[in-house]
Design an enzyme around this catalytic site. Structure first.
Site, mmCIF file in Angstrom:
data_model
loop_
_atom_site.group_PDB
_atom_site.id
_atom_site.type_symbol
_atom_site.label_atom_id
_atom_site.label_comp_id
_atom_site.label_asym_id
_atom_site.label_seq_id
_atom_site.Cartn_x
_atom_site.Cartn_y
_atom_site.Cartn_z
ATOM 1 N N CYS A 130 0.835 -1.203 0.000
ATOM 2 C CA CYS A 130 0.000 0.000 0.000
ATOM 3 C C CYS A 130 0.868 1.251 0.000
ATOM 4 C CB CYS A 130 -0.927 -0.018 1.214
ATOM 5 S SG CYS A 130 -1.961 1.446 1.314
ATOM 6 N N CYS A 133 -0.407 4.113 2.128
ATOM 7 C CA CYS A 133 -0.289 3.913 3.581
ATOM 8 C C CYS A 133 1.161 4.121 4.034
ATOM 9 C CB CYS A 133 -0.695 2.501 3.989
ATOM 10 S SG CYS A 133 -2.190 1.894 3.233
ATOM 11 N N ASP A 134 2.118 3.650 3.246
ATOM 12 C CA ASP A 134 3.502 3.564 3.718
ATOM 13 C C ASP A 134 4.501 4.462 2.995
ATOM 14 O OD1 ASP A 134 2.656 1.593 5.479
ATOM 15 O OD2 ASP A 134 2.959 0.000 4.022
#
Ligand code: NAP
Length: 305
Positions: A130, A133-134
């Site tokens: 992701c 997300c990261d």
């Protein structure tokens, strides 16, 4: 007993909840993770009609608010079993059980693993599925994105905003993803594209520090220093809990007709979980609306016979 139990809180499930409540049907959405599903991993949605640009997270939140304000209930749980007792359906979440007249399966799909050395070991320590997300953890670092579809192209573009250098590895010499995204990728100075290349190894001590790339034509292997690996090689349907209950295709997607009926009366499927041509937020939302409409018709016409 609910009229409809909706399993999955992505755009299909949330849209189903909105249409169900507006039709006066009682419903509950069961979601085990984030409300919004895969949509929340998309940093910018620019093809949802009427909205020029919105983050996946914000669109998910707006859909959830609509469904909640209309009176749909939500619960966070992992569905462990579904039982079809004819006019009554049962959904088990461990020891807990809910019953309904209709079930709408809207569990979506999850990111496929690549299956290479080091992938499991470094998941969370440099390997991610992701980018939104990261990505933030990789400011000024060197990262690899694996894949050639829309997700890989979007991830590479997104990561180019943080990383020092993005290496996009694709196993063929032509991207699968949309032409306009390919053009943006190829025009981006921070993205190096390695065509005809597969990633074979991810290595490091505690975190990722290198990857091995192999050219599929020459078989030549190259080790590249690398801080992060973003894997974007497609999705797998979340159909484990309905195997043996509803009919699936060879890839595990649920077969429906165009009214989203499965082979079991009173069980419908909506969104990315079903076999379909185009998996987008807008097609998932459309599926949710159809599923709610057909659920209402099933309750009124089939169950009251
Ligand atoms: P996808 O379209 O299935 O693409 C997967 C990519 O990974 C392909 O390029 C494939 O290579 C490659 N791949 C698969 N297995 C591999 C392996 N073992 N090793 C190396 N490469 C491998 O998946 P996606 O990009 O996640 O997209 C999923 C769906 O969501 C699609 O329908 C997509 O259009 C949609 N989506 C749309 C948007 C948007 O419209 N903005 C954004 C994201 C996703 P090959 O090409 O050689 O098969």
């Amino acid at each position: 007993m609910y009229d409809i139990i909706i399993i999955g809180g992505g755009p299909a499930g949330l849209s189903c909840a909105i249409y169900a409540r507006r039709a006066g049907l009682s419903c509950i959405v069961i979601e085990r993770g984030f409300i919004g599903g895969q949509m929340t991993t998309t940093y910018s949605i620019e093809n949802y009609p009427g909205i020029k640009q919105i983050s996946g997270f914000d669109l998910a939140e707006a859909m959830r608010e609509s469904a909640e304000s209309l009176g749909c209930e939500f619960t966070e749980a992992d569905v462990t079993e579904i039982r079809d007792l004819g006019e009554v359906k049962e959904v088990y979440m461990g020891e807990d059980k809910l019953s309904s007249k209709v079930i709408v399966l809207a569990m979506g799909a999850y990111r496929r693993k690549l299956g290479v050395n080091g992938e499991d070991r470094f998941t969370g320590s440099g390997v991610s599925y992701c980018a939104t997300c990261d990505g933030n953890f990789f400011k000024d670092k060197n990262v690899t994105v694996v894949g050639g579809g829309n997700t890989a192209l979007e991830d590479a573009l997104y990561l180019s905003g943080f990383a020092n250098k993005v290496t996009l590895m694709h196993r063929r010499d032509e991207f699968r993803g949309a032409r306009h995204l390919s053009k943006l990728v190829l025009a981006n100075d921070k993205i190096d594209v390695m065509y005809d290349t597969v990633l074979t190894d991810i290595s490091g001590k505690f975190n990722v520090s290198a990857v091995t790339a192999q050219n599929v034509k020459t078989k030549e292997k190259t080790e590249l220093p690398m801080d992060g690996v973003f894997i974007a090689v497609g999705t797998v349907p979340e159909t484990g809990v309905v195997k043996g209950l509803v009919t699936l295709d060879e890839a595990g997607y649920i077969l429906t007709d165009e009214t989203l009926k499965t082979n079991i009366p009173g069980i419908f499927a909506a969104g990315d979980i079903r076999k379909k041509e185009l998996r987008q937020v807008v097609t998932a939302a459309a599926d949710g609306a159809i599923a709610a409409h057909m659920a209402g018709r099933y309750i009124n016409e089939e169950l009251s016979k």
